[in-house]
Design a protein around this motif. Structure first.
Motif, PDB file in Angstrom:
ATOM      1  N   MET A   1       0.793  -1.245   0.138  1.00 32.85           N
ATOM      2  CA  MET A   1       0.061   0.095  -0.095  1.00 32.85           C
ATOM      3  C   MET A   1       0.780   1.127  -0.132  1.00 32.85           C
ATOM      4  SD  MET A   1      -3.119  -0.840  -0.101  1.00 32.85           S
ATOM      5  CE  MET A   1      -4.132   0.446   0.618  1.00 32.85           C
ATOM      6  N   THR A   2       0.265   2.316  -0.502  1.00 27.54           N
ATOM      7  CA  THR A   2       1.060   3.607  -0.368  1.00 27.54           C
ATOM      8  C   THR A   2       0.044   4.696   0.001  1.00 27.54           C
ATOM      9  OG1 THR A   2       2.269   3.060  -2.645  1.00 27.54           O
ATOM     10  CG2 THR A   2       2.018   5.449  -1.880  1.00 27.54           C
ATOM     11  N   ASP A   3       0.329   5.132   1.445  1.00 27.09           N
ATOM     12  CA  ASP A   3      -0.307   6.062   2.009  1.00 27.09           C
ATOM     13  C   ASP A   3      -0.472   7.448   1.120  1.00 27.09           C
ATOM     14  OD1 ASP A   3      -1.340   4.115   3.836  1.00 27.09           O
ATOM     15  OD2 ASP A   3       0.467   4.641   5.232  1.00 27.09           O
ATOM     16  N   PRO A   4      -1.136   8.253   1.696  1.00 25.70           N
ATOM     17  CA  PRO A   4      -1.433   9.365   0.815  1.00 25.70           C
ATOM     18  C   PRO A   4      -0.078  10.232   1.172  1.00 25.70           C
ATOM     19  CG  PRO A   4      -3.484   9.101   2.219  1.00 25.70           C
ATOM     20  CD  PRO A   4      -2.537   7.996   2.595  1.00 25.70           C
ATOM     21  N   ASP A   5       0.682  10.063   2.429  1.00 24.86           N
ATOM     22  CA  ASP A   5       1.811  10.817   2.794  1.00 24.86           C
ATOM     23  C   ASP A   5       3.065  10.396   1.904  1.00 24.86           C
ATOM     24  OD1 ASP A   5       2.292   8.434   4.136  1.00 24.86           O
ATOM     25  OD2 ASP A   5       2.726   9.333   5.987  1.00 24.86           O
ATOM     26  N   GLY A   6       2.719   9.214   1.058  1.00 28.33           N
ATOM     27  CA  GLY A   6       3.928   8.456   0.048  1.00 28.33           C
ATOM     28  C   GLY A   6       4.516   7.307   0.771  1.00 28.33           C
ATOM     29  N   ARG A   7       4.250   7.010   1.969  1.00 27.59           N
ATOM     30  CA  ARG A   7       4.716   6.015   2.826  1.00 27.59           C
ATOM     31  C   ARG A   7       4.392   4.568   2.236  1.00 27.59           C
ATOM     32  NH1 ARG A   7       3.718   2.562   7.425  1.00 27.59           N
ATOM     33  NH2 ARG A   7       1.632   3.693   7.465  1.00 27.59           N
ATOM     34  N   THR A   8       5.300   3.830   1.758  1.00 24.91           N
ATOM     35  CA  THR A   8       4.765   2.428   1.276  1.00 24.91           C
ATOM     36  C   THR A   8       4.973   1.353   2.426  1.00 24.91           C
ATOM     37  OG1 THR A   8       5.278   3.175  -1.032  1.00 24.91           O
ATOM     38  CG2 THR A   8       5.284   0.914  -0.560  1.00 24.91           C
ATOM     39  N   TRP A   9       3.973   0.543   2.347  1.00 25.17           N
ATOM     40  CA  TRP A   9       3.958  -0.547   3.246  1.00 25.17           C
ATOM     41  C   TRP A   9       3.473  -1.884   2.920  1.00 25.17           C
ATOM     42  CZ3 TRP A   9      -0.558  -2.362   5.331  1.00 25.17           C
ATOM     43  CH2 TRP A   9      -1.781  -1.329   5.108  1.00 25.17           C
ATOM     44  N   ARG A  10       3.939  -2.999   3.417  1.00 24.36           N
ATOM     45  CA  ARG A  10       3.008  -4.307   3.245  1.00 24.36           C
ATOM     46  C   ARG A  10       2.613  -5.028   4.594  1.00 24.36           C
ATOM     47  NH1 ARG A  10       5.561  -7.310  -1.842  1.00 24.36           N
ATOM     48  NH2 ARG A  10       6.803  -5.426  -2.857  1.00 24.36           N
ATOM     49  N   ALA A  11       1.640  -5.675   4.395  1.00 23.79           N
ATOM     50  CA  ALA A  11       1.374  -6.488   5.513  1.00 23.79           C
ATOM     51  C   ALA A  11       1.234  -7.835   5.107  1.00 23.79           C
ATOM     52  CB  ALA A  11      -0.279  -5.975   5.891  1.00 23.79           C
ATOM     53  N   ALA A  12       1.745  -8.686   5.781  1.00 26.82           N
ATOM     54  CA  ALA A  12       1.733 -10.162   5.244  1.00 26.82           C
ATOM     55  C   ALA A  12       0.530 -10.953   6.195  1.00 26.82           C
ATOM     56  CB  ALA A  12       3.035 -10.922   5.847  1.00 26.82           C
ATOM     57  N   VAL A  13      -0.362 -11.530   5.333  1.00 22.20           N
ATOM     58  CA  VAL A  13      -1.405 -12.132   5.972  1.00 22.20           C
ATOM     59  C   VAL A  13      -1.489 -13.700   5.613  1.00 22.20           C
ATOM     60  CG1 VAL A  13      -2.810 -10.195   6.227  1.00 22.20           C
ATOM     61  CG2 VAL A  13      -2.909 -11.434   4.107  1.00 22.20           C
ATOM     62  N   SER A  14      -2.035 -14.575   6.239  1.00 20.88           N
ATOM     63  CA  SER A  14      -2.383 -15.837   5.713  1.00 20.88           C
ATOM     64  C   SER A  14      -3.733 -15.874   5.354  1.00 20.88           C
ATOM     65  CB  SER A  14      -2.035 -16.838   6.709  1.00 20.88           C
ATOM     66  OG  SER A  14      -0.831 -16.626   7.067  1.00 20.88           O
TER      67      SER A  14
END
Length: 119
Positions: A1-14
């Motif tokens: 995901m890319t947040d409105p502030d430009g921060r990119t992150w991932r969430a690992a889910v099963s």
């Protein structure tokens, strides 16, 4: 995901479409079409710990009651999320605004609060 502030992150889910492959879980997120909710609730019953929680973020009127019928009120929760997202491409999306989901449950948390994350 890319947040409105430009921060990119991932969430690992099963994830699984077969409850016999997951083992015991603390939390089940129910995100199916309404006509599949009862089946998803039965699957959640098979995999949730005794004090586990199933959360629905579905549209429709009978999804939360369907979870309650199958799991009991202490193991069911309903929520609403207002986070909008845009598909950027395969496995890539951006949120259009930063919000937090709100959910409620018949479960009472240790401090007596019934809503998270406002507790």
């Amino acid at each position: 995901m890319t947040d409105p502030d430009g921060r990119t992150w991932r969430a690992a889910v099963s994830v699984s479409d077969d409850p016999t492959t997951t083992g015991v879980v603390d939390f089940a997120l129910v995100l199916v079409k309404s006509y599949q909710t009862e089946r998803a609730a039965r699957w959640a019953r098979q995999v949730l710990r005794e004090d586990g929680l199933a959360l629905t973020l579905q549209n429709g009127l009978d999804n939360y009651p369907a979870l309650i019928r199958e799991l009991g009120p202490e193991r069911a929760a309903a929520g609403v999320t207002y986070t909008a997202a845009t598909m950027l491409g395969p496995a890539a999306s951006a949120t259009s605004r930063a919000t937090r989901p709100t959910w409620a449950s018949s479960r009472t948390f240790p401090d007596g609060c019934r809503r998270w994350p406002t507790c």
